[in-house]
Motif scaffolding. Structure first.
Motif, PDB file in Angstrom:
ATOM      1  N   ARG A  15      69.821 -38.424  30.826  1.00  0.00           N
ATOM      2  CA  ARG A  15      68.694 -39.294  30.462  1.00  0.00           C
ATOM      3  C   ARG A  15      67.708 -38.557  29.560  1.00  0.00           C
ATOM      4  NH1 ARG A  15      63.812 -39.454  32.621  1.00  0.00           N
ATOM      5  NH2 ARG A  15      64.457 -38.451  34.558  1.00  0.00           N
ATOM      6  N   LEU A  16      67.394 -37.295  29.904  1.00  0.00           N
ATOM      7  CA  LEU A  16      66.392 -36.560  29.139  1.00  0.00           C
ATOM      8  C   LEU A  16      66.909 -36.125  27.771  1.00  0.00           C
ATOM      9  CD1 LEU A  16      64.595 -34.677  32.018  1.00  0.00           C
ATOM     10  CD2 LEU A  16      63.827 -36.700  30.744  1.00  0.00           C
ATOM     11  N   ARG A  17      68.204 -35.964  27.622  1.00  0.00           N
ATOM     12  CA  ARG A  17      68.752 -35.717  26.280  1.00  0.00           C
ATOM     13  C   ARG A  17      68.560 -36.954  25.403  1.00  0.00           C
ATOM     14  NH1 ARG A  17      72.794 -31.155  25.387  1.00  0.00           N
ATOM     15  NH2 ARG A  17      73.064 -32.293  23.448  1.00  0.00           N
ATOM     16  N   GLN A  18      68.650 -38.136  25.996  1.00  0.00           N
ATOM     17  CA  GLN A  18      68.375 -39.363  25.243  1.00  0.00           C
ATOM     18  C   GLN A  18      66.877 -39.461  24.909  1.00  0.00           C
ATOM     19  OE1 GLN A  18      69.962 -42.328  27.903  1.00  0.00           O
ATOM     20  NE2 GLN A  18      72.063 -42.042  27.166  1.00  0.00           N
ATOM     21  N   VAL A  19      66.044 -39.038  25.850  1.00  0.00           N
ATOM     22  CA  VAL A  19      64.596 -39.054  25.625  1.00  0.00           C
ATOM     23  C   VAL A  19      64.224 -38.113  24.484  1.00  0.00           C
ATOM     24  CG1 VAL A  19      62.367 -38.409  26.642  1.00  0.00           C
ATOM     25  CG2 VAL A  19      63.987 -39.784  27.962  1.00  0.00           C
ATOM     26  N   GLY A  87      57.775 -47.227  26.846  1.00  0.00           N
ATOM     27  CA  GLY A  87      58.781 -47.746  27.760  1.00  0.00           C
ATOM     28  C   GLY A  87      59.926 -46.809  28.080  1.00  0.00           C
ATOM     29  N   VAL A  88      59.906 -45.587  27.560  1.00  0.00           N
ATOM     30  CA  VAL A  88      60.973 -44.620  27.830  1.00  0.00           C
ATOM     31  C   VAL A  88      60.613 -43.819  29.073  1.00  0.00           C
ATOM     32  CG1 VAL A  88      62.121 -42.547  26.950  1.00  0.00           C
ATOM     33  CG2 VAL A  88      61.680 -44.460  25.419  1.00  0.00           C
ATOM     34  N   ASP A  89      61.555 -43.684  29.989  1.00  0.00           N
ATOM     35  CA  ASP A  89      61.341 -42.911  31.218  1.00  0.00           C
ATOM     36  C   ASP A  89      61.495 -41.430  30.898  1.00  0.00           C
ATOM     37  OD1 ASP A  89      61.311 -41.687  33.697  1.00  0.00           O
ATOM     38  OD2 ASP A  89      63.028 -42.793  34.500  1.00  0.00           O
ATOM     39  N   ASN A  90      60.359 -40.754  30.669  1.00  0.00           N
ATOM     40  CA  ASN A  90      60.407 -39.322  30.361  1.00  0.00           C
ATOM     41  C   ASN A  90      60.022 -38.469  31.565  1.00  0.00           C
ATOM     42  OD1 ASN A  90      57.681 -39.819  30.421  1.00  0.00           O
ATOM     43  ND2 ASN A  90      57.232 -38.959  28.424  1.00  0.00           N
ATOM     44  N   SER A  91      60.095 -39.051  32.760  1.00  0.00           N
ATOM     45  CA  SER A  91      59.736 -38.287  33.959  1.00  0.00           C
ATOM     46  C   SER A  91      60.659 -37.078  34.102  1.00  0.00           C
ATOM     47  CB  SER A  91      59.809 -39.165  35.212  1.00  0.00           C
ATOM     48  OG  SER A  91      61.110 -39.667  35.417  1.00  0.00           O
ATOM     49  N   GLY A  92      60.065 -35.936  34.373  1.00  0.00           N
ATOM     50  CA  GLY A  92      60.821 -34.699  34.526  1.00  0.00           C
ATOM     51  C   GLY A  92      61.058 -33.944  33.232  1.00  0.00           C
ATOM     52  N   PHE A  93      60.591 -34.478  32.106  1.00  0.00           N
ATOM     53  CA  PHE A  93      60.884 -33.883  30.799  1.00  0.00           C
ATOM     54  C   PHE A  93      60.344 -32.464  30.677  1.00  0.00           C
ATOM     55  CE2 PHE A  93      59.902 -33.116  26.300  1.00  0.00           C
ATOM     56  CZ  PHE A  93      61.134 -33.347  25.725  1.00  0.00           C
ATOM     57  N   VAL A  94      59.091 -32.265  31.066  1.00  0.00           N
ATOM     58  CA  VAL A  94      58.474 -30.951  30.895  1.00  0.00           C
ATOM     59  C   VAL A  94      59.245 -29.881  31.672  1.00  0.00           C
ATOM     60  CG1 VAL A  94      56.400 -29.568  31.385  1.00  0.00           C
ATOM     61  CG2 VAL A  94      56.185 -31.812  30.300  1.00  0.00           C
ATOM     62  N   GLY A  95      59.535 -30.141  32.949  1.00  0.00           N
ATOM     63  CA  GLY A  95      60.264 -29.165  33.751  1.00  0.00           C
ATOM     64  C   GLY A  95      61.661 -28.909  33.217  1.00  0.00           C
ATOM     65  N   TRP A  96      62.332 -29.974  32.803  1.00  0.00           N
ATOM     66  CA  TRP A  96      63.696 -29.862  32.278  1.00  0.00           C
ATOM     67  C   TRP A  96      63.724 -29.007  31.016  1.00  0.00           C
ATOM     68  CZ3 TRP A  96      65.403 -32.291  27.619  1.00  0.00           C
ATOM     69  CH2 TRP A  96      66.780 -32.203  27.384  1.00  0.00           C
ATOM     70  N   LEU A  97      62.869 -29.338  30.034  1.00  0.00           N
ATOM     71  CA  LEU A  97      62.900 -28.600  28.776  1.00  0.00           C
ATOM     72  C   LEU A  97      62.358 -27.182  28.952  1.00  0.00           C
ATOM     73  CD1 LEU A  97      63.614 -28.489  25.818  1.00  0.00           C
ATOM     74  CD2 LEU A  97      61.362 -29.496  25.301  1.00  0.00           C
ATOM     75  N   ALA A  98      61.319 -27.010  29.748  1.00  0.00           N
ATOM     76  CA  ALA A  98      60.784 -25.662  29.974  1.00  0.00           C
ATOM     77  C   ALA A  98      61.845 -24.766  30.611  1.00  0.00           C
ATOM     78  CB  ALA A  98      59.532 -25.714  30.847  1.00  0.00           C
ATOM     79  N   VAL A 111      52.455 -26.063  28.092  1.00  0.00           N
ATOM     80  CA  VAL A 111      52.456 -27.466  27.692  1.00  0.00           C
ATOM     81  C   VAL A 111      51.074 -28.047  27.958  1.00  0.00           C
ATOM     82  CG1 VAL A 111      53.524 -29.740  28.029  1.00  0.00           C
ATOM     83  CG2 VAL A 111      54.894 -27.658  28.313  1.00  0.00           C
ATOM     84  N   VAL A 112      50.551 -28.752  26.974  1.00  0.00           N
ATOM     85  CA  VAL A 112      49.303 -29.485  27.108  1.00  0.00           C
ATOM     86  C   VAL A 112      49.627 -30.938  26.803  1.00  0.00           C
ATOM     87  CG1 VAL A 112      46.941 -29.764  26.282  1.00  0.00           C
ATOM     88  CG2 VAL A 112      47.974 -27.482  26.342  1.00  0.00           C
ATOM     89  N   CYS A 113      49.311 -31.816  27.742  1.00  0.00           N
ATOM     90  CA  CYS A 113      49.644 -33.230  27.581  1.00  0.00           C
ATOM     91  C   CYS A 113      48.393 -34.051  27.294  1.00  0.00           C
ATOM     92  CB  CYS A 113      50.301 -33.773  28.847  1.00  0.00           C
ATOM     93  SG  CYS A 113      51.823 -32.923  29.282  1.00  0.00           S
ATOM     94  N   GLY A 114      48.589 -35.135  26.590  1.00  0.00           N
ATOM     95  CA  GLY A 114      47.538 -36.096  26.324  1.00  0.00           C
ATOM     96  C   GLY A 114      48.128 -37.488  26.337  1.00  0.00           C
ATOM     97  N   TYR A 125      52.022 -31.229  23.653  1.00  0.00           N
ATOM     98  CA  TYR A 125      52.008 -30.075  22.752  1.00  0.00           C
ATOM     99  C   TYR A 125      52.644 -28.925  23.514  1.00  0.00           C
ATOM    100  CZ  TYR A 125      48.878 -32.045  19.234  1.00  0.00           C
ATOM    101  OH  TYR A 125      48.337 -32.793  18.232  1.00  0.00           O
ATOM    102  N   TRP A 126      53.569 -28.238  22.887  1.00  0.00           N
ATOM    103  CA  TRP A 126      54.276 -27.113  23.487  1.00  0.00           C
ATOM    104  C   TRP A 126      53.976 -25.851  22.696  1.00  0.00           C
ATOM    105  CZ3 TRP A 126      58.427 -27.484  27.238  1.00  0.00           C
ATOM    106  CH2 TRP A 126      58.597 -28.775  27.741  1.00  0.00           C
ATOM    107  N   GLY A 127      53.749 -24.748  23.401  1.00  0.00           N
ATOM    108  CA  GLY A 127      53.526 -23.460  22.760  1.00  0.00           C
ATOM    109  C   GLY A 127      54.519 -22.434  23.268  1.00  0.00           C
ATOM    110  N   CYS A 128      54.973 -21.588  22.364  1.00  0.00           N
ATOM    111  CA  CYS A 128      55.846 -20.468  22.710  1.00  0.00           C
ATOM    112  C   CYS A 128      55.417 -19.289  21.847  1.00  0.00           C
ATOM    113  CB  CYS A 128      57.313 -20.828  22.483  1.00  0.00           C
ATOM    114  SG  CYS A 128      57.775 -21.084  20.752  1.00  0.00           S
ATOM    115  N   PRO A 129      55.853 -18.078  22.172  1.00  0.00           N
ATOM    116  CA  PRO A 129      55.509 -16.959  21.299  1.00  0.00           C
ATOM    117  C   PRO A 129      55.859 -17.306  19.845  1.00  0.00           C
ATOM    118  CG  PRO A 129      56.559 -16.148  23.284  1.00  0.00           C
ATOM    119  CD  PRO A 129      56.691 -17.650  23.314  1.00  0.00           C
TER     120      PRO A 129
END
Length: 147
Positions: A15-19, A87-98, A111-114, A125-129
Motif C-alpha cells: 500500500r505504501l509503495r502505491q502511496v 483520500g489516500v491512506d498514508n497511515s504508517g508512511f513515516v515509520g515505513w520510509l524512515a 520529519v516535520v509534518c504540516g 518535510y524530510w531531512g537527512c545529512p
C-alpha cells in the motif's frame, strides 16, 4: 481524517509503495539547518523558514544554512517533501520510509509534518545529512517504481 489500517507487514509495504508513487515529491535546493534561539527570543519568520518547533528551553527554526550565520558546527541537512493526494491512506508512511532509509543508507532522518487541505491534507518535510541526499532520493525513486 486519520486512517486506521489493519493489515500485514507485506500489505502495508504494498500500500505504501502505491502511496509514495502517487505522492508529489519535491527535492529542496541547498543545505538546511536548525537555527536555535532562546525561549525568550522567538525566531523571526521569513519566506525561507520551513518550520519552527520548541522545547522548554529553546526555539528551533528550520532554515537555509546560509541563514544560520555560517556556524560550521551546525548540522547540515538535505530536504525533500511529499504532498499526498486527497483520500489516500498514508497511515504508517513515516515509520515505513524512515525504517527503509535507515536500513538502506545507515542514517536516520527527521520529519516535520504540516497540513494544507487544499493540496490533499498532510504533507511531510524530510531531512537527512546533506551528503546523503542524492542517495536518499535515488532510494525513494526506486520505491516509487512499480515492483
Amino acid at each position: 481524517m486519520v486512517d486506521i489500517s489493519i493489515e500485514t507487514e507485506a500489505q502495508t509495504a504494498q500500500r505504501l509503495r502505491q502511496v509514495i508513487a502517487a505522492a508529489e515529491l519535491e527535492v529542496h535546493e541547498g543545505v538546511w539547518c536548525y537555527r536555535e534561539t532562546p525561549l525568550a527570543e522567538p525566531p523571526r519568520l521569513s519566506e525561507h523558514t520551513l518550520a519552527v518547533v520548541r522545547d522548554a528551553e529553546s526555539w528551533s527554526a528550520l532554515v537555509p544554512f546560509t541563514d544560520a550565520d555560517g556556524d560550521p558546527d551546525v548540522e547540515q541537512f538535505g530536504l525533500f517533501s511529499f504532498h499526498f493526494p486527497a483520500g489516500v491512506d498514508n497511515s504508517g508512511f513515516v515509520g515505513w520510509l524512515a525504517g527503509h532509509l535507515k536500513q538502506a543508507l545507515g542514517t536516520g532522518v527527521f520529519v516535520v509534518c504540516g497540513s494544507n487541505r487544499s493540496r490533499g491534507g498532510i504533507y511531510d518535510y524530510w531531512g537527512c545529512p546533506s551528503s546523503l541526499l542524492p542517495a536518499a532520493i535515488a532510494e525513494i525513486q526506486t520505491l516509487r517504481t512499480p515492483n
